[in-house]
Design an enzyme around this catalytic site. Structure first.
Site, mmCIF file in Angstrom:
data_model
loop_
_atom_site.group_PDB
_atom_site.id
_atom_site.type_symbol
_atom_site.label_atom_id
_atom_site.label_comp_id
_atom_site.label_asym_id
_atom_site.label_seq_id
_atom_site.Cartn_x
_atom_site.Cartn_y
_atom_site.Cartn_z
ATOM 1 N N GLY A 13 -15.525 18.349 -35.785
ATOM 2 C CA GLY A 13 -16.924 18.552 -35.400
ATOM 3 C C GLY A 13 -17.855 18.180 -36.541
ATOM 4 C CB ALA A 14 -17.257 16.100 -39.485
ATOM 5 N NE ARG A 16 -24.394 18.616 -32.585
ATOM 6 C CZ ARG A 16 -24.272 18.500 -31.267
ATOM 7 N NH1 ARG A 16 -24.565 17.358 -30.684
ATOM 8 N NH2 ARG A 16 -23.879 19.536 -30.556
ATOM 9 C CB VAL A 64 -10.382 20.189 -31.356
ATOM 10 C CG1 VAL A 64 -10.853 19.479 -32.611
ATOM 11 C CG2 VAL A 64 -11.518 20.926 -30.657
ATOM 12 C CB SER A 142 -19.424 33.298 -34.796
ATOM 13 O OG SER A 142 -20.643 33.949 -34.489
ATOM 14 C CE1 TYR A 155 -19.643 30.073 -30.507
ATOM 15 C CE2 TYR A 155 -20.484 32.228 -31.181
ATOM 16 C CZ TYR A 155 -20.209 30.899 -31.466
ATOM 17 O OH TYR A 155 -20.497 30.402 -32.719
ATOM 18 C CB ALA A 157 -13.239 36.251 -25.926
ATOM 19 C CE LYS A 159 -17.012 30.132 -32.972
ATOM 20 N NZ LYS A 159 -16.540 28.952 -33.715
ATOM 21 C CB ILE A 188 -26.575 29.062 -39.672
ATOM 22 C CG1 ILE A 188 -25.463 30.046 -40.085
ATOM 23 C CG2 ILE A 188 -26.708 27.930 -40.682
ATOM 24 C CD1 ILE A 188 -25.695 30.815 -41.371
HETATM 25 P P1 NAI Z 1 -23.205 21.708 -33.289
HETATM 26 O O1 NAI Z 1 -23.219 21.794 -31.805
HETATM 27 O O2 NAI Z 1 -24.441 21.237 -33.999
HETATM 28 O O3 NAI Z 1 -21.991 20.771 -33.761
HETATM 29 C C1 NAI Z 1 -20.713 20.927 -33.246
HETATM 30 C C2 NAI Z 1 -19.949 19.627 -33.415
HETATM 31 O O4 NAI Z 1 -18.658 19.804 -32.809
HETATM 32 C C3 NAI Z 1 -20.604 18.432 -32.708
HETATM 33 O O5 NAI Z 1 -20.615 17.316 -33.549
HETATM 34 C C4 NAI Z 1 -19.730 18.215 -31.482
HETATM 35 O O6 NAI Z 1 -19.691 16.871 -31.026
HETATM 36 C C5 NAI Z 1 -18.371 18.671 -32.005
HETATM 37 N N1 NAI Z 1 -17.460 19.025 -30.921
HETATM 38 C C6 NAI Z 1 -17.726 19.760 -29.795
HETATM 39 N N2 NAI Z 1 -16.649 19.821 -29.017
HETATM 40 C C7 NAI Z 1 -15.660 19.126 -29.650
HETATM 41 C C8 NAI Z 1 -14.306 18.813 -29.322
HETATM 42 N N3 NAI Z 1 -13.756 19.228 -28.174
HETATM 43 N N4 NAI Z 1 -13.603 18.082 -30.207
HETATM 44 C C9 NAI Z 1 -14.154 17.649 -31.367
HETATM 45 N N5 NAI Z 1 -15.426 17.905 -31.715
HETATM 46 C C10 NAI Z 1 -16.165 18.620 -30.852
HETATM 47 O O7 NAI Z 1 -22.747 23.163 -33.807
HETATM 48 P P2 NAI Z 1 -23.060 23.956 -35.161
HETATM 49 O O8 NAI Z 1 -24.203 24.863 -34.936
HETATM 50 O O9 NAI Z 1 -23.094 23.027 -36.312
HETATM 51 O O10 NAI Z 1 -21.749 24.895 -35.259
HETATM 52 C C11 NAI Z 1 -20.582 24.506 -35.962
HETATM 53 C C12 NAI Z 1 -19.619 25.686 -35.935
HETATM 54 O O11 NAI Z 1 -20.247 26.831 -36.517
HETATM 55 C C13 NAI Z 1 -19.186 26.108 -34.538
HETATM 56 O O12 NAI Z 1 -17.827 26.481 -34.550
HETATM 57 C C14 NAI Z 1 -20.076 27.302 -34.254
HETATM 58 O O13 NAI Z 1 -19.497 28.172 -33.312
HETATM 59 C C15 NAI Z 1 -20.161 27.924 -35.623
HETATM 60 N N6 NAI Z 1 -21.330 28.799 -35.820
HETATM 61 C C16 NAI Z 1 -22.609 28.311 -35.753
HETATM 62 C C17 NAI Z 1 -23.693 29.169 -35.975
HETATM 63 C C18 NAI Z 1 -25.108 28.668 -35.942
HETATM 64 O O14 NAI Z 1 -26.028 29.471 -36.187
HETATM 65 N N7 NAI Z 1 -25.362 27.395 -35.675
HETATM 66 C C19 NAI Z 1 -23.478 30.582 -36.235
HETATM 67 C C20 NAI Z 1 -22.102 30.991 -36.259
HETATM 68 C C21 NAI Z 1 -21.078 30.102 -36.073
#
Ligand code: NAI
Length: 248
Positions: A13-14, A16, A64, A142, A155, A157, A159, A188
């Site tokens: 998920g790199a 963005r 994934v 999370s 979500y 469950a 995490k 965040i």
């Molecule tokens: P985001 O939605 O900006 O980025 C997630 C990335 O994962 C995207 O590039 C997307 O294409 C990729 N992705 C989604 N499904 C995928 C799959 N099946 N295979 C490969 N890549 C996939 O999310 P964000 O906000 O950057 O979150 C990143 C992580 O941090 C997540 O696990 C999220 O649950 C966790 N998180 C985020 C928080 C926040 O405040 N944004 C708070 C707590 C946890």
């Protein structure tokens, strides 16, 4: 800082958000990066940032949620770099709604990406790590996985499950020189949270002792620590990066 010199890290998920920031932080600390996301072309921006930090970046299309995609992608990354020393399971999605109205499909989608995805990626990298007796796995959980949250049954469950998976991974792999830890970010500042109305943000900030939202880089720095030998005696732990919102 070069505490990650001679380290190859795979970040899922790199493309963005927090995943991109993690990749850049690891590169700035000396790691080379295998970047993974659903579409390899989405990773070009992150790859350019890693290269600008002076490190090597290669992009891999990995879903994934699908075992075959994970196996093929991880194999390609191992062939390109010769090994993977660090895995960051960051890919994650939300499909929120009260449980009363939550569809089975939305439950399955979130559990499959957030929890099964981490299981599949961990399984794919562990053989090489065990053979070399060197590895660090960091799962991005999370605070919701610790606290629960109305409207996020799937979500929360996923995490919470990821935190339990982290502990089990740590117990199974400790004797092979591989550590596994999790970070639990709170609220965040990301594109997603940027769009929240001001009054919702203010209500959220009132629950945070440090009285502000966190930055992606503050999460990434803790991940870099857990990935490095500075955390050589740390395994099976979940570190909340949440301004004190949750205290365990
Ligand atoms: P985001 O939605 O900006 O980025 C997630 C990335 O994962 C995207 O590039 C997307 O294409 C990729 N992705 C989604 N499904 C995928 C799959 N099946 N295979 C490969 N890549 C996939 O999310 P964000 O906000 O950057 O979150 C990143 C992580 O941090 C997540 O696990 C999220 O649950 C966790 N998180 C985020 C928080 C926040 O405040 N944004 C708070 C707590 C946890």
């Amino acid at each position: 800082m070069t505490r990650l010199a001679d380290t190859v890290a795979l970040v899922t998920g790199a493309a963005r958000g927090i995943g991109q920031t993690i990749a850049v932080q690891l590169a700035q600390e000396g790691a080379d990066l295998a970047l993974a996301d659903l579409d390899a072309s989405w990773l070009e921006e992150t790859a350019a940032l890693v290269r600008a930090a002076g490190r090597r970046a290669e992009c891999f299309a990995i879903n994934v949620a699908e075992a075959a995609s994970v196996e093929t992608g991880v194999k390609a990354a191992e062939e390109a770099f010769g090994r993977i020393d660090c895995l960051v399971n960051n890919a994650g999605i939300t499909k929120d709604g009260l449980m009363m109205r939550m569809s089975e499909a939305d439950w399955d989608a979130v559990l499959t990406v957030n929890l099964k995805g981490a299981f599949l990626c961990t399984k794919a990298v562990m053989r090489g790590m065990m053979k070399r007796r060197r590895g660090a796995i960091v799962n991005v959980a999370s605070v919701i996985g610790l606290m629960g949250n109305a409207g996020q049954a799937n979500y929360a469950a996923s995490k919470g499950g990821l935190i339990a998976l982290t502990k089990t991974t740590a117990k199974e792999l400790a004797s092979r020189g591989v550590r596994a830890n999790a970070v639990a970010p709170g609220y965040i500042n990301t594109k997603m949270t940027e769009q929240l109305p001001d009054d919702v943000k203010q209500t959220m900030v009132k629950l945070i002792p440090l009285a502000r939202m966190g930055e992606a880089q503050e999460v990434a720095r803790v991940i870099a620590f857990l990935a490095s030998d500075d955390a050589a005696y740390v395994t099976g732990q979940t570190i909340s990066v949440c301004g004190g919102m949750v205290m365990q």
